[in-house]
Design a protein around this motif. Structure first.
Motif, PDB file in Angstrom:
ATOM      1  N   ALA A 131      -0.955  -0.693  -1.884  1.00  0.00           N
ATOM      2  CA  ALA A 131      -2.010  -1.317  -2.545  1.00  0.00           C
ATOM      3  C   ALA A 131      -3.518  -1.040  -1.733  1.00  0.00           C
ATOM      4  O   ALA A 131      -4.427  -0.773  -2.780  1.00  0.00           O
ATOM      5  CB  ALA A 131      -1.765  -2.656  -3.319  1.00  0.00           C
ATOM      6  N   GLN A 134      -4.361   2.408  -2.081  1.00  0.00           N
ATOM      7  CA  GLN A 134      -5.230   2.933  -3.837  1.00  0.00           C
ATOM      8  C   GLN A 134      -6.498   2.570  -4.258  1.00  0.00           C
ATOM      9  O   GLN A 134      -6.832   3.136  -5.144  1.00  0.00           O
ATOM     10  CB  GLN A 134      -3.816   2.319  -4.931  1.00  0.00           C
ATOM     11  N   GLN A 135      -6.591   1.349  -3.958  1.00  0.00           N
ATOM     12  CA  GLN A 135      -8.273   0.738  -3.561  1.00  0.00           C
ATOM     13  C   GLN A 135      -8.688   1.114  -3.509  1.00  0.00           C
ATOM     14  O   GLN A 135      -9.857   1.749  -3.814  1.00  0.00           O
ATOM     15  CB  GLN A 135      -7.793  -0.991  -2.927  1.00  0.00           C
ATOM     16  N   GLN A 136      -8.997   1.355  -2.246  1.00  0.00           N
ATOM     17  CA  GLN A 136      -9.931   2.100  -1.236  1.00  0.00           C
ATOM     18  C   GLN A 136      -9.785   3.952  -2.117  1.00  0.00           C
ATOM     19  O   GLN A 136     -10.898   4.289  -1.858  1.00  0.00           O
ATOM     20  CB  GLN A 136      -9.384   2.769   0.367  1.00  0.00           C
ATOM     21  N   ASN A 140     -14.238  -0.154  -5.051  1.00  0.00           N
ATOM     22  CA  ASN A 140     -13.269  -1.506  -4.713  1.00  0.00           C
ATOM     23  C   ASN A 140     -13.777  -2.583  -6.528  1.00  0.00           C
ATOM     24  O   ASN A 140     -13.617  -3.878  -6.629  1.00  0.00           O
ATOM     25  CB  ASN A 140     -14.834  -2.752  -4.132  1.00  0.00           C
ATOM     26  N   PHE A 142     -11.101  -2.093  -8.450  1.00  0.00           N
ATOM     27  CA  PHE A 142     -10.213  -2.208  -8.614  1.00  0.00           C
ATOM     28  C   PHE A 142      -9.536  -3.351  -7.912  1.00  0.00           C
ATOM     29  O   PHE A 142      -9.023  -3.195  -6.590  1.00  0.00           O
ATOM     30  CB  PHE A 142      -9.341  -0.739  -9.385  1.00  0.00           C
ATOM     31  N   GLN A 143      -8.761  -4.568  -8.462  1.00  0.00           N
ATOM     32  CA  GLN A 143      -8.571  -5.778  -7.468  1.00  0.00           C
ATOM     33  C   GLN A 143      -7.242  -5.061  -8.115  1.00  0.00           C
ATOM     34  O   GLN A 143      -6.330  -6.122  -9.548  1.00  0.00           O
ATOM     35  CB  GLN A 143      -8.839  -6.621  -8.011  1.00  0.00           C
ATOM     36  N   LEU A 144      -5.642  -5.434  -7.137  1.00  0.00           N
ATOM     37  CA  LEU A 144      -4.423  -5.649  -7.137  1.00  0.00           C
ATOM     38  C   LEU A 144      -4.234  -6.599  -7.474  1.00  0.00           C
ATOM     39  O   LEU A 144      -3.010  -7.970  -7.660  1.00  0.00           O
ATOM     40  CB  LEU A 144      -3.721  -4.429  -6.418  1.00  0.00           C
TER      41      LEU A 144
END
Length: 417
Positions: A131, A134-136, A140, A142-144
């Protein structure tokens, strides 16, 4: 006209403990027995000596019953101990009997559970790492969120209503009895030194641990377990004339002792002249008729079942039965009861006589007070039945991998109230 009692298929099964011979080597925690010395689930961590100390005379009590009774679906090894004072003057007073429920987690279960938790932890770490990557990649915005689940497993789950009463560990099919081939409680590490042991006991809140070598004991007696059969006998109208004769004889004896005390009575003592019933107690009659099916029974076991009352229940006993567990506030349920035949199996009178002072002669009786007379004629413990109520959830106190000792409720009904 007599009626035939039949046990229906839906009626719960009552298990009976029947005497099965003397114990030669009293060292097996997985047996069901009368008398002997307590065998702990973890010998290096015994309970406080207070668990087997009479709260009336403050002397060590006798172990009268021990049983290995794991519950279905539970990960715990489970043993119940019943203690009793063998001084007649302590009877009929709260604190002369006690019940202890002991727990320890099954080592194989705990090992498998921790391996499973470790595997789940590694899986969650991989998910977190994926996760984060994927966020990187998307920035920033998109927060899982946190995917970690903090659940600690099913250690505190409520056991199903079953029992392993009287069953050896090799025969039990519950998770609690899936023990490794080595003897349970055997240590693979070097013995801890005395300082470490004291520290561990203090951490468990155990002060002044029991020294088994200093406990009084009755000779041990094995019990074998059998199902109660009520479909092969007809209920009889029990002839209670002999019981009435006994009550009359006891009344005459007490009157003779009062006369020997120059007209003084035993009023003011807790164990004084009995208030004899005007008629035979209905509960006692029912008790006698049911026990007639198997007169040698010493224990009746039925977890979450119905006790067989010896006499009418007193309000204070009713309150104790319905009071919640003092540790987790769960309801209490009936588990087993000890029967009066135990007093004919264990040499209570013989051992009490050895501990008592020499009996006074007739001349001394005239000048002795009632308590002195009673103490000098100590014939040991008495009871009609001992009813044991336990926590319905079978709660475990302390750390999951520590041995635990919980005090349960013993309600004692006597022959004459």
């Amino acid at each position: 006209m007599s009626k035939k009692n039949k046990q229906t298929k839906n009626e719960p099964c009552v298990l009976l403990g029947i005497p099965d011979g003397d114990i030669e080597a009293d060292n097996d925690v997985y047996v069901t027995k009368l008398g002997g010395l307590p065998i702990w689930l973890e010998p290096s961590k015994p309970p406080s000596s207070k668990v087997c100390q009479c709260r009336i005379c403050h002397k060590p009590m006798y172990l009268i019953f021990q049983s290995y009774v794991p519950l279905q679906g539970s990960p715990y090894h489970r043993v119940l101990y019943v203690w009793a004072c063998n001084r007649r003057s302590c009877m009929r007073k709260d604190g002369s009997f006690s019940v202890i429920r002991s727990h320890i987690i099954d080592k194989d279960y705990l090992k498998a559970q921790r391996q499973k938790e470790e595997e789940n932890r590694k899986k969650e770490e991989k998910k977190k790492a994926a996760a984060a990557k994927q966020q990187q990649a998307f920035g920033n915005g998109f927060q899982l969120g946190d995917l970690w689940d903090n659940s600690s497993g099913s250690f505190g789950s409520t056991p199903s209503l079953g029992n392993g009463f009287g069953m050896k560990k090799s025969l039990t099919t519950t998770a609690a009895s899936a023990v490794a081939s080595t003897a349970f409680g055997a240590s693979t590490e070097k013995d801890t030194n005395q300082a470490d042991l004291v520290k561990q006991l203090n951490e468990l809140g155990i002060e002044d641990p029991v020294d088994v070598a200093n406990l009084p004991q009755f000779p041990g007696q094995y019990l074998y377990i059998d199902e109660e059969q009520t479909d092969t006998y007809e209920s009889m109208t029990i002839d209670l004339s002999r019981y009435k004769e006994y009550l009359d004889m006891e009344k005459d004896m007490l009157m003779d002792i009062d006369a020997g005390n120059s007209g003084e009575t035993w009023q003011g003592e807790t164990y004084e002249k009995q208030h004899l019933p005007k008629g035979v107690d209905k509960q006692f009659k029912k008790f006698t008729e049911r026990v007639e099916c198997a007169p040698s029974q010493c224990v009746r076991y039925e977890f979450n079942g119905q006790p067989l009352f010896y006499s009418a229940l007193r309000p204070q006993d009713q309150q104790r039965m319905t009071s919640p567990c003092k540790y987790c506030k769960a309801p209490r349920v009936f588990e087993f009861q000890l029967m009066p035949n135990i007093l004919s199996i264990l040499p209570t009178t013989e051992f009490a006589s050895k501990e008592s002072a020499a009996k006074p002669n007739d001349g001394q009786i005239k000048h002795a007070d009632a308590k002195t007379v009673l103490d000098s004629w100590n014939v040991g413990m008495e009871f009609g039945t001992i009813l044991v109520f336990v926590c319905q959830k079978d709660c475990h106190q302390g750390a999951i991998d520590d041995v635990s000792y919980m005090e349960e409720t013993a309600i004692v009904q006597y022959e004459v109230d």
